[in-house]
Design a protein around this motif. Structure first.
Motif, PDB file in Angstrom:
ATOM      1  N   GLY A 276       0.823  -1.203   0.000  1.00 35.79           N
ATOM      2  CA  GLY A 276       0.000   0.000   0.000  1.00 35.79           C
ATOM      3  C   GLY A 276       0.859   1.256   0.000  1.00 35.79           C
ATOM      4  N   CYS A 277       0.382   2.274  -0.691  1.00 36.13           N
ATOM      5  CA  CYS A 277       1.146   3.522  -0.796  1.00 36.13           C
ATOM      6  C   CYS A 277       1.387   4.154   0.565  1.00 36.13           C
ATOM      7  CB  CYS A 277       0.399   4.510  -1.703  1.00 36.13           C
ATOM      8  SG  CYS A 277       0.352   4.050  -3.442  1.00 36.13           S
ATOM      9  N   ASP A 278       0.373   4.110   1.442  1.00 40.05           N
ATOM     10  CA  ASP A 278       0.506   4.787   2.730  1.00 40.05           C
ATOM     11  C   ASP A 278       1.604   4.179   3.582  1.00 40.05           C
ATOM     12  OD1 ASP A 278      -0.940   2.459   2.981  1.00 40.05           O
ATOM     13  OD2 ASP A 278      -2.361   3.257   4.451  1.00 40.05           O
ATOM     14  N   ARG A 279       1.719   2.859   3.590  1.00 41.18           N
ATOM     15  CA  ARG A 279       2.748   2.212   4.396  1.00 41.18           C
ATOM     16  C   ARG A 279       4.146   2.523   3.874  1.00 41.18           C
ATOM     17  NH1 ARG A 279       0.110  -1.673   7.662  1.00 41.18           N
ATOM     18  NH2 ARG A 279      -1.661  -0.462   8.432  1.00 41.18           N
ATOM     19  N   VAL A 280       4.307   2.538   2.573  1.00 40.78           N
ATOM     20  CA  VAL A 280       5.616   2.857   1.998  1.00 40.78           C
ATOM     21  C   VAL A 280       5.981   4.312   2.294  1.00 40.78           C
ATOM     22  CG1 VAL A 280       6.978   2.965  -0.125  1.00 40.78           C
ATOM     23  CG2 VAL A 280       5.314   1.125   0.187  1.00 40.78           C
ATOM     24  N   ILE A 281       5.009   5.221   2.150  1.00 40.80           N
ATOM     25  CA  ILE A 281       5.245   6.641   2.446  1.00 40.80           C
ATOM     26  C   ILE A 281       5.595   6.831   3.926  1.00 40.80           C
ATOM     27  CG2 ILE A 281       4.135   8.913   2.616  1.00 40.80           C
ATOM     28  CD1 ILE A 281       2.506   8.114   0.093  1.00 40.80           C
ATOM     29  N   GLY A 282       4.853   6.167   4.811  1.00 45.86           N
ATOM     30  CA  GLY A 282       5.110   6.283   6.238  1.00 45.86           C
ATOM     31  C   GLY A 282       6.503   5.808   6.611  1.00 45.86           C
ATOM     32  N   THR A 283       6.929   4.685   6.032  1.00 43.23           N
ATOM     33  CA  THR A 283       8.272   4.166   6.291  1.00 43.23           C
ATOM     34  C   THR A 283       9.338   5.126   5.796  1.00 43.23           C
ATOM     35  OG1 THR A 283       7.436   1.897   6.080  1.00 43.23           O
ATOM     36  CG2 THR A 283       9.820   2.221   5.905  1.00 43.23           C
ATOM     37  N   ALA A 284       9.110   5.684   4.598  1.00 43.41           N
ATOM     38  CA  ALA A 284      10.077   6.629   4.026  1.00 43.41           C
ATOM     39  C   ALA A 284      10.238   7.859   4.910  1.00 43.41           C
ATOM     40  CB  ALA A 284       9.634   7.035   2.622  1.00 43.41           C
ATOM     41  N   PHE A 285       9.131   8.392   5.401  1.00 42.84           N
ATOM     42  CA  PHE A 285       9.226   9.588   6.235  1.00 42.84           C
ATOM     43  C   PHE A 285       9.759   9.274   7.632  1.00 42.84           C
ATOM     44  CE2 PHE A 285       6.803  12.110   3.161  1.00 42.84           C
ATOM     45  CZ  PHE A 285       7.553  13.277   3.232  1.00 42.84           C
ATOM     46  N   ALA A 286       9.602   8.056   8.110  1.00 42.84           N
ATOM     47  CA  ALA A 286      10.220   7.666   9.376  1.00 42.84           C
ATOM     48  C   ALA A 286      11.748   7.693   9.235  1.00 42.84           C
ATOM     49  CB  ALA A 286       9.745   6.271   9.789  1.00 42.84           C
ATOM     50  N   VAL A 287      12.234   7.244   8.089  1.00 35.62           N
ATOM     51  CA  VAL A 287      13.682   7.287   7.826  1.00 35.62           C
ATOM     52  C   VAL A 287      14.156   8.736   7.704  1.00 35.62           C
ATOM     53  CG1 VAL A 287      15.493   6.635   6.186  1.00 35.62           C
ATOM     54  CG2 VAL A 287      13.651   5.018   6.715  1.00 35.62           C
ATOM     55  N   ILE A 288      13.386   9.560   6.965  1.00 30.14           N
ATOM     56  CA  ILE A 288      13.742  10.973   6.817  1.00 30.14           C
ATOM     57  C   ILE A 288      13.793  11.661   8.175  1.00 30.14           C
ATOM     58  CG2 ILE A 288      12.904  13.221   5.978  1.00 30.14           C
ATOM     59  CD1 ILE A 288      11.876  11.764   3.485  1.00 30.14           C
ATOM     60  N   LEU A 289      12.786  11.403   9.012  1.00 24.40           N
ATOM     61  CA  LEU A 289      12.717  12.002  10.350  1.00 24.40           C
ATOM     62  C   LEU A 289      13.948  11.639  11.171  1.00 24.40           C
ATOM     63  CD1 LEU A 289      11.180  13.438  12.677  1.00 24.40           C
ATOM     64  CD2 LEU A 289      10.073  11.231  13.141  1.00 24.40           C
ATOM     65  N   THR A 290      14.335  10.376  11.144  1.00 23.81           N
ATOM     66  CA  THR A 290      15.498   9.921  11.918  1.00 23.81           C
ATOM     67  C   THR A 290      16.778  10.592  11.436  1.00 23.81           C
ATOM     68  OG1 THR A 290      14.429   7.762  12.249  1.00 23.81           O
ATOM     69  CG2 THR A 290      16.808   7.892  12.640  1.00 23.81           C
ATOM     70  N   ILE A 291      16.964  10.622  10.119  1.00 27.85           N
ATOM     71  CA  ILE A 291      18.191  11.207   9.572  1.00 27.85           C
ATOM     72  C   ILE A 291      18.243  12.710   9.817  1.00 27.85           C
ATOM     73  CG2 ILE A 291      19.462  11.648   7.439  1.00 27.85           C
ATOM     74  CD1 ILE A 291      18.365   8.992   6.378  1.00 27.85           C
ATOM     75  N   GLN A 292      17.124  13.398   9.640  1.00 25.45           N
ATOM     76  CA  GLN A 292      17.098  14.842   9.862  1.00 25.45           C
ATOM     77  C   GLN A 292      17.374  15.175  11.327  1.00 25.45           C
ATOM     78  OE1 GLN A 292      13.623  16.855   8.332  1.00 25.45           O
ATOM     79  NE2 GLN A 292      14.233  18.826   9.191  1.00 25.45           N
ATOM     80  N   LEU A 293      16.853  14.346  12.239  1.00 27.83           N
ATOM     81  CA  LEU A 293      17.091  14.547  13.669  1.00 27.83           C
ATOM     82  C   LEU A 293      18.575  14.375  13.994  1.00 27.83           C
ATOM     83  CD1 LEU A 293      15.999  14.987  16.534  1.00 27.83           C
ATOM     84  CD2 LEU A 293      15.585  12.517  16.656  1.00 27.83           C
TER      85      LEU A 293
END
Length: 414
Positions: free
Chosen positions: A290-307
Motif C-alpha cells: 500500500g502507498c501509505d505504508r511505503v510513504i510512512g516508512t520513508a518519512f520515518a527514515v527521513i525524520l530519523t536522519i534529519q534529527l
C-alpha cells in the motif's frame, strides 16, 4: 491492451527523456538559486519568490479540472504546457539584462515563476491521467513512477554541465545572464522530439468509450472517499515540509558548508539515477504493502536522519545521508513519496474523477508548499546567532512535520 501499453510506454519514455533535457536549465532548483543570488536578492525574499511557484498553479489547475475533462485533449495540453514551461523563464533572463530595480525584478520573478510552474502543473497532472489511460492497470504504478523519474534523470546530466559553466561567471551579472540565456535556448531544442513522441500516443478503444460516457466528477466525491481525505492531509503536511526545507537547504550548503554549485548538481544527478533505478521496485512495494505504508516508512527514515543531522551538525556523514534521503525537500525518499502520492490519487479515482482527485491532491500539496515558503523567511529571522546557527535552528523546527506524517500513515481504514 498489452500491445497498446507497451507501445505507449516506449513513446512516453521518449517524451520524458527529451522533456527532461528541455527543462534541464529553466526548471532546475540550483540554477534558480544561482540566478537569485546573482540578482542580489535579500535571503529573506527567497521564500516570497519561491512560494509563488505553488499557489497560482494549484488553484488554476483545480479550477480548470472540469474544463479539462470537457476538452478531452490531454495529449495536446501536456505537450504545449511543457513548451511554455521552457519559454517563460526566457523572459526573466532577457529582462534582467536591462532592468536593475530590485522591486521590479522581484515582481517579475514572482510572476514568471507563477506562470511557468502553472504550465508545469498542468503538464504533470495531465501526464498522470495519460499514463493511467495509456498503460495497462497492472503496469500503472511501476510505469508512472518510472516515467516520472525519467523526467528528471537525463536533464540532470545536462544541468551538471550547465551549472559548471554558469559557476564560472558567478559575480559577473551580465555575463552570467548571457550564458544562462544561451543554455536555455540550447535546451529548448529538445522540445520538438518530445512534442512529436507524446502526440503519437494512442488510447485503447475501451478507454475512449469510457471517457465519453463517464460522469463528471463532483466536489462532493472528494469528501466521500475516506482514503482520499487522508491522502489530502498527508499531502498538505508534505507540502509544508518541502516548502520550508527547499527554501534554504541549497543556500545552506552554498553559504555554510561552502559547497560548489557543481557539487550539488552532481549530487542531484546521482539522485536522479538512483531514483530511476529504484522506481519500478518502489511501484512493486506500493502494490504489495500500500502507498501509505511505503510513504510512512520513508518519512520515518527521513525524520530519523534529519534529527541526527540537526542534532550533530558537525558530523558530515549525517548531512550526507540527509542529502540522499531528502535533498532540498526531495532526494530519493522525498521524490518517492511525492510520486506515490500522485499515483495514489489517480488510483483512487474512477472514470470522470481523475482530474478532480489529482487536482485536489495537487492543490493541497501546493498550498502546503506555499505556506512553507511563506513561513520560511519570517521563521529564519526569529532565531538568534550566526547564519549557520540560524539555519540549524530553523531546520530543527521542521522536524515536527515528518513526525506528523508518520503518525498519520499509522491510521488506516479497516
Amino acid at each position: 491492451m498489452i500491445g497498446f501499453s507497451q507501445r505507449n510506454f516506449k513513446l512516453c519514455s521518449i517524451y520524458s527523456f527529451c522533456t527532461a533535457l528541455a527543462i534541464a536549465v529553466s526548471a532546475n532548483a540550483i540554477v534558480t538559486d544561482l540566478l537569485l543570488l546573482n540578482l542580489k536578492f535579500d535571503l529573506a525574499k527567497f521564500g516570497i519568490i519561491k512560494s509563488c511557484m505553488f499557489l497560482l498553479p494549484s488553484i488554476s489547475y483545480f479550477a480548470s479540472a472540469g474544463l479539462l475533462l470537457r476538452l478531452n485533449r490531454d495529449l495536446t495540453i501536456a505537450a504545449q504546457a511543457y513548451l511554455w514551461r521552457v519559454l517563460l523563464p526566457l523572459i526573466l533572463t532577457v529582462s534582467a539584462f536591462f532592468i536593475h530595480s530590485q522591486t521590479v525584478l522581484l515582481v517579475l520573478a514572482s510572476v514568471i515563476f507563477s506562470l511557468s510552474y502553472t504550465c508545469a502543473m498542468f503538464a504533470n497532472n495531465t501526464l498522470l491521467k495519460i499514463y493511467r489511460n495509456a498503460l495497462s492497470p497492472s503496469e500503472f504504478n511501476r510505469g508512472s513512477i518510472f516515467l516520472t523519474a525519467l523526467l528528471s534523470m537525463p536533464g540532470a546530466f545536462f544541468c551538471l554541465l550547465a551549472v559548471s559553466i554558469l559557476n564560472r561567471f558567478s559575480g559577473d551579472r551580465q555575463a552570467f545572464l548571457l550564458c544562462l540565456l544561451v543554455l536555455q535556448l540550447v535546451s529548448l531544442l529538445f522540445e520538438y522530439p518530445a512534442y512529436k513522441s507524446l502526440m503519437a500516443v494512442r488510447f485503447p478503444h475501451v478507454v475512449k468509450e469510457a471517457q465519453k460516457h463517464s460522469p463528471k466528477g463532483k466536489i462532493a466525491d472528494i469528501f466521500r472517499s475516506v482514503e482520499l481525505k487522508r491522502l489530502l492531509v498527508l499531502s498538505t503536511l508534505h507540502g509544508i515540509w518541502t516548502g520550508a526545507v527547499s527554501t534554504y537547504f541549497v543556500i545552506y550548503l552554498l553559504r555554510v558548508w561552502q559547497f560548489k554549485a557543481q557539487w550539488i548538481a552532481a549530487l542531484e544527478l546521482l539522485l536522479t539515477v538512483l531514483n530511476l533505478i529504484s522506481a519500478k521496485s518502489l511501484g512493486r512495494l506500493a502494490d504489495r504493502f500500500g502507498c501509505d505504508r511505503v510513504i510512512g516508512t520513508a518519512f520515518a527514515v527521513i525524520l530519523t536522519i534529519q534529527l541526527l543531522w540537526t542534532s550533530m551538525p558537525t558530523m558530515w556523514i549525517f548531512l550526507l545521508f540527509f542529502c540522499f534521503a531528502a535533498h532540498n525537500g526531495n532526494g530519493m525518499l522525498g521524490i518517492a513519496c511525492f510520486s506515490l502520492e500522485s499515483s495514489w490519487s489517480a488510483a483512487l479515482a474512477k472514470q470522470g474523477q481523475h482530474e478532480l482527485f489529482i487536482a485536489a491532491r495537487t492543490l493541497l500539496y501546493s498550498i502546503g508548499c506555499f505556506a512553507g515558503c511563506q513561513l520560511a523567511g519570517p521563521l529564519l529571522t526569529l532565531f538568534p546567532g550566526t547564519e549557520a546557527e540560524q539555519f540549524l535552528r530553523y531546520f530543527r523546527c521542521t522536524l515536527l512535520l515528518p513526525l506528523l506524517m508518520v503518525l498519520l500513515t499509522l491510521f488506516r481504514k479497516k
